[in-house]
Every structure is written in C-alpha cells, then in structure tokens.
Design a protein around this motif. Sequence first.
Motif, PDB file in Angstrom:
ATOM      1  N   VAL A 186     -11.877  10.246 -38.268  1.00 43.19           N
ATOM      2  CA  VAL A 186     -12.941   9.526 -37.560  1.00 43.19           C
ATOM      3  C   VAL A 186     -12.384   8.261 -36.915  1.00 43.19           C
ATOM      4  O   VAL A 186     -12.633   7.984 -35.732  1.00 43.19           O
ATOM      5  N   LEU A 187     -11.632   7.489 -37.670  1.00 42.65           N
ATOM      6  CA  LEU A 187     -11.097   6.231 -37.148  1.00 42.65           C
ATOM      7  C   LEU A 187     -10.140   6.477 -35.988  1.00 42.65           C
ATOM      8  O   LEU A 187     -10.091   5.703 -35.037  1.00 42.65           O
ATOM      9  N   ARG A 188      -9.387   7.567 -36.074  1.00 42.78           N
ATOM     10  CA  ARG A 188      -8.417   7.880 -35.016  1.00 42.78           C
ATOM     11  C   ARG A 188      -9.104   8.376 -33.751  1.00 42.78           C
ATOM     12  O   ARG A 188      -8.710   8.019 -32.638  1.00 42.78           O
ATOM     13  N   CYS A 189     -10.139   9.196 -33.910  1.00 40.32           N
ATOM     14  CA  CYS A 189     -10.780   9.833 -32.751  1.00 40.32           C
ATOM     15  C   CYS A 189     -11.851   8.970 -32.100  1.00 40.32           C
ATOM     16  O   CYS A 189     -12.186   9.181 -30.939  1.00 40.32           O
ATOM     17  N   ALA A 190     -12.397   8.032 -32.868  1.00 39.16           N
ATOM     18  CA  ALA A 190     -13.496   7.206 -32.352  1.00 39.16           C
ATOM     19  C   ALA A 190     -13.202   5.741 -32.655  1.00 39.16           C
ATOM     20  O   ALA A 190     -13.719   5.190 -33.635  1.00 39.16           O
ATOM     21  N   PRO A 191     -12.401   5.085 -31.835  1.00 41.77           N
ATOM     22  CA  PRO A 191     -11.960   3.719 -32.129  1.00 41.77           C
ATOM     23  C   PRO A 191     -13.093   2.704 -32.274  1.00 41.77           C
ATOM     24  O   PRO A 191     -12.935   1.704 -32.961  1.00 41.77           O
ATOM     25  N   GLY A 192     -14.246   2.929 -31.629  1.00 43.19           N
ATOM     26  CA  GLY A 192     -15.331   1.966 -31.703  1.00 43.19           C
ATOM     27  C   GLY A 192     -16.377   2.279 -32.745  1.00 43.19           C
ATOM     28  O   GLY A 192     -17.492   1.751 -32.675  1.00 43.19           O
ATOM     29  N   VAL A 193     -16.030   3.134 -33.715  1.00 41.77           N
ATOM     30  CA  VAL A 193     -17.019   3.617 -34.677  1.00 41.77           C
ATOM     31  C   VAL A 193     -16.647   3.190 -36.087  1.00 41.77           C
ATOM     32  O   VAL A 193     -15.469   3.185 -36.452  1.00 41.77           O
ATOM     33  N   ASP A 194     -17.653   2.840 -36.889  1.00 45.86           N
ATOM     34  CA  ASP A 194     -17.457   2.502 -38.294  1.00 45.86           C
ATOM     35  C   ASP A 194     -17.893   3.664 -39.182  1.00 45.86           C
ATOM     36  O   ASP A 194     -18.657   4.531 -38.757  1.00 45.86           O
ATOM     37  N   VAL A 195     -17.429   3.668 -40.426  1.00 42.01           N
ATOM     38  CA  VAL A 195     -17.733   4.728 -41.379  1.00 42.01           C
ATOM     39  C   VAL A 195     -18.385   4.125 -42.618  1.00 42.01           C
ATOM     40  O   VAL A 195     -17.962   3.077 -43.112  1.00 42.01           O
ATOM     41  N   LEU A 196     -19.429   4.798 -43.098  1.00 43.60           N
ATOM     42  CA  LEU A 196     -20.039   4.444 -44.378  1.00 43.60           C
ATOM     43  C   LEU A 196     -19.987   5.669 -45.288  1.00 43.60           C
ATOM     44  O   LEU A 196     -20.598   6.690 -44.991  1.00 43.60           O
ATOM     45  N   VAL A 197     -19.255   5.564 -46.387  1.00 44.16           N
ATOM     46  CA  VAL A 197     -19.234   6.614 -47.404  1.00 44.16           C
ATOM     47  C   VAL A 197     -20.345   6.305 -48.405  1.00 44.16           C
ATOM     48  O   VAL A 197     -20.406   5.210 -48.960  1.00 44.16           O
ATOM     49  N   VAL A 198     -21.233   7.270 -48.609  1.00 40.56           N
ATOM     50  CA  VAL A 198     -22.320   7.115 -49.584  1.00 40.56           C
ATOM     51  C   VAL A 198     -22.000   8.037 -50.756  1.00 40.56           C
ATOM     52  O   VAL A 198     -22.184   9.256 -50.662  1.00 40.56           O
ATOM     53  N   ASP A 199     -21.477   7.471 -51.830  1.00 40.13           N
ATOM     54  CA  ASP A 199     -21.018   8.291 -52.947  1.00 40.13           C
ATOM     55  C   ASP A 199     -22.006   8.260 -54.106  1.00 40.13           C
ATOM     56  O   ASP A 199     -22.435   7.198 -54.546  1.00 40.13           O
ATOM     57  N   ASP A 200     -22.326   9.457 -54.610  1.00 36.18           N
ATOM     58  CA  ASP A 200     -23.286   9.597 -55.708  1.00 36.18           C
ATOM     59  C   ASP A 200     -22.588   9.629 -57.061  1.00 36.18           C
ATOM     60  O   ASP A 200     -22.801  10.521 -57.880  1.00 36.18           O
ATOM     61  N   ASN A 201     -21.711   8.621 -57.293  1.00 36.76           N
ATOM     62  CA  ASN A 201     -21.026   8.483 -58.581  1.00 36.76           C
ATOM     63  C   ASN A 201     -20.250   9.757 -58.920  1.00 36.76           C
ATOM     64  O   ASN A 201     -20.385  10.316 -60.016  1.00 36.76           O
ATOM     65  N   SER A 202     -19.413  10.197 -57.981  1.00 32.70           N
ATOM     66  CA  SER A 202     -18.663  11.439 -58.151  1.00 32.70           C
ATOM     67  C   SER A 202     -17.765  11.394 -59.390  1.00 32.70           C
ATOM     68  O   SER A 202     -16.957  10.466 -59.533  1.00 32.70           O
ATOM     69  N   PRO A 203     -17.855  12.387 -60.259  1.00 28.17           N
ATOM     70  CA  PRO A 203     -17.002  12.410 -61.455  1.00 28.17           C
ATOM     71  C   PRO A 203     -15.510  12.514 -61.148  1.00 28.17           C
ATOM     72  O   PRO A 203     -14.675  12.119 -61.972  1.00 28.17           O
ATOM     73  N   ASP A 204     -15.158  13.042 -59.955  1.00 31.14           N
ATOM     74  CA  ASP A 204     -13.745  13.220 -59.632  1.00 31.14           C
ATOM     75  C   ASP A 204     -13.091  11.972 -59.056  1.00 31.14           C
ATOM     76  O   ASP A 204     -11.912  11.987 -58.687  1.00 31.14           O
ATOM     77  N   GLY A 205     -13.846  10.861 -58.956  1.00 27.86           N
ATOM     78  CA  GLY A 205     -13.269   9.612 -58.471  1.00 27.86           C
ATOM     79  C   GLY A 205     -13.307   9.423 -56.970  1.00 27.86           C
ATOM     80  O   GLY A 205     -12.599   8.563 -56.425  1.00 27.86           O
ATOM     81  N   THR A 206     -14.148  10.196 -56.283  1.00 27.69           N
ATOM     82  CA  THR A 206     -14.256  10.044 -54.825  1.00 27.69           C
ATOM     83  C   THR A 206     -14.643   8.618 -54.452  1.00 27.69           C
ATOM     84  O   THR A 206     -14.081   8.031 -53.509  1.00 27.69           O
TER      85      THR A 206
END
Length: 285
Positions: free
Chosen positions: A28-48
């Motif tokens: 995402v960061l590489r393809c869309a330089p003017g865009v931000d990312v928000l990861v919404v994590d639901d307390n993933s047991p695998d450490g995401t």
Amino acid sequence: MNQTENRTLVVVPTYNERENIAEIIARVLRCAPGVDVLVVDDNSPDGTGAMASALASGHDRINVLHRAGKEGLGAAYRAGFAWGLERGYERLVEMDADGSHQPEQLERLLSALDDADVVLGSRWVRGGSVVNWPLKRIILSQGGSLYARIALGLPVRDITGGFRAFTADALREIGYQDVLSQGYCFQIDMLWKAYSAGLRVSEVPITFVERVHGESKMSSGIVKEAILRVTLWGLQGLPARLRGDHRSAVAAASALRLAREQADSRAAEVRVLRTTLGGERNRVA
C-alpha cells in the motif's frame, strides 16, 4: 500522518494475519504514496497486533487500533471508520489483509471516487476476475450477489465484495455506525443503505487473488446471516418495489442530496465573495 489534500485512509481489519500484514502494508505504501494505513486488530493470538505496532513505530503513515477481542468484520470497520473520520480523512477504503485485494489497483477506486460517493472493486463486471478460486467458491459468490441484487433491487454486479472506497460524507450519510451486520452481510447492508440514500455508486474491475498464507474467515454462520437478513429485507421492501415507491424514494433522495450540495456550493461562493469585497473596501479606506 499524511496531511495532503483529499486525505485517504486504508482500513485493514486483522485477526491472525501475521504472515500477511507486513507485505500488504508495504505494498500500500509503495503503490499509493499519499495514502495512510490503519490496521484494526482484534487482539490476534498470533501476534498480528504486536507486529503491526512494530511496523508503525517511527512511521507516520502506519497506524494501529488495538481492540479487546474478536467482534467481527463489521465491528472492526465501524471502529476504523470512526477513527478516520475523527482525524479528518476525506476518503476511506476497505481492504483485506490477506492480499486478495491488490494495493496496485487501489488507484482505480480512488480515481473513480472523484465522480462517485461509493466505489466498489468488482470481480463480476467486464475486466474483473478471480484467481485460484474453485468453481464452488465462484458459484457461491456470484449466486450471493445475484440473490441480493434481485431481493433488494440493487443495480450493481458485485454486492458482497470487500474492496471499497467511500467519501467521508458518504459514510456519514449511510450511518455506518448503525450497520450491525457482519461478514458478507455487512457489505450488503452498507451498499443497500448507500443506494437507498441516493448516493452515487460506481463499480470498477479488479482482480481478486485467493490468499496464499493463513485461513479464510468465511464460515457457514456468516453465509447464513447474509441469507436470512437479505431475505427479510427483501420481503419488507417488496411492496414498495412492486409499487415503484422504492425507485421514487431513491430518486428523491438523490435530488435532495444534489440540492443540498448545490446550496452548500452557493453559500461557499457567497462567503468568498463577501470576503473579497470586504478586503477591497478595506484597501479603498
């Protein structure tokens, strides 16, 4: 955090996506330089969540919202939309974390959003496709879209897809915070509310690629919820559609929204004119 015009936020819900999250963010960061990312994590047991926080450390375009537990796709998107709207983002995008939605095609959605309120990345329009899907999965997806299209009277091809872009105003108009459905049904519910509100909905072709790592979150419960809710909504709205009231209501909503936009535009022009005239008077004085 990106401060450019038309600030855009890609919302990526995660649950046990440790093998995928770093790559999808980088793309995402590489393809869309003017865009931000928000990861919404639901307390993933695998450490995401922990991995996402490590990626975000010292990087102002990556953000992470940690939630207490797994509450479903709809709840994650509602939280992500609220986070983005509170911070002034003007365009918000739904994107899966597993690589099935290709960041390289993100610009298609954002370009189409210049002339629409909601843009759907569509697998089932001309130019759209799926990669590495078994026939059973294709039939389920196309059949689900066909059933919802007929039951609800929605004039789009890919009703259940999850690669979508919204303007901030569209999300507010939809009332996203009140859309309590999950999974496929969340996507159908959002689209139905957008259409009923008279919003401009557009589809652009995408190539959907089946995940390589991890497991799909699709379950029989999600499918059953979608079938039940769509059937109930369809039955409730059937009398109005048979009378033609639904189309009239949508047309009226579209006309009202256009009138509001025109009034807002005229008011803005008046404010600019007054400011300009006031400046001229001050210089003359």
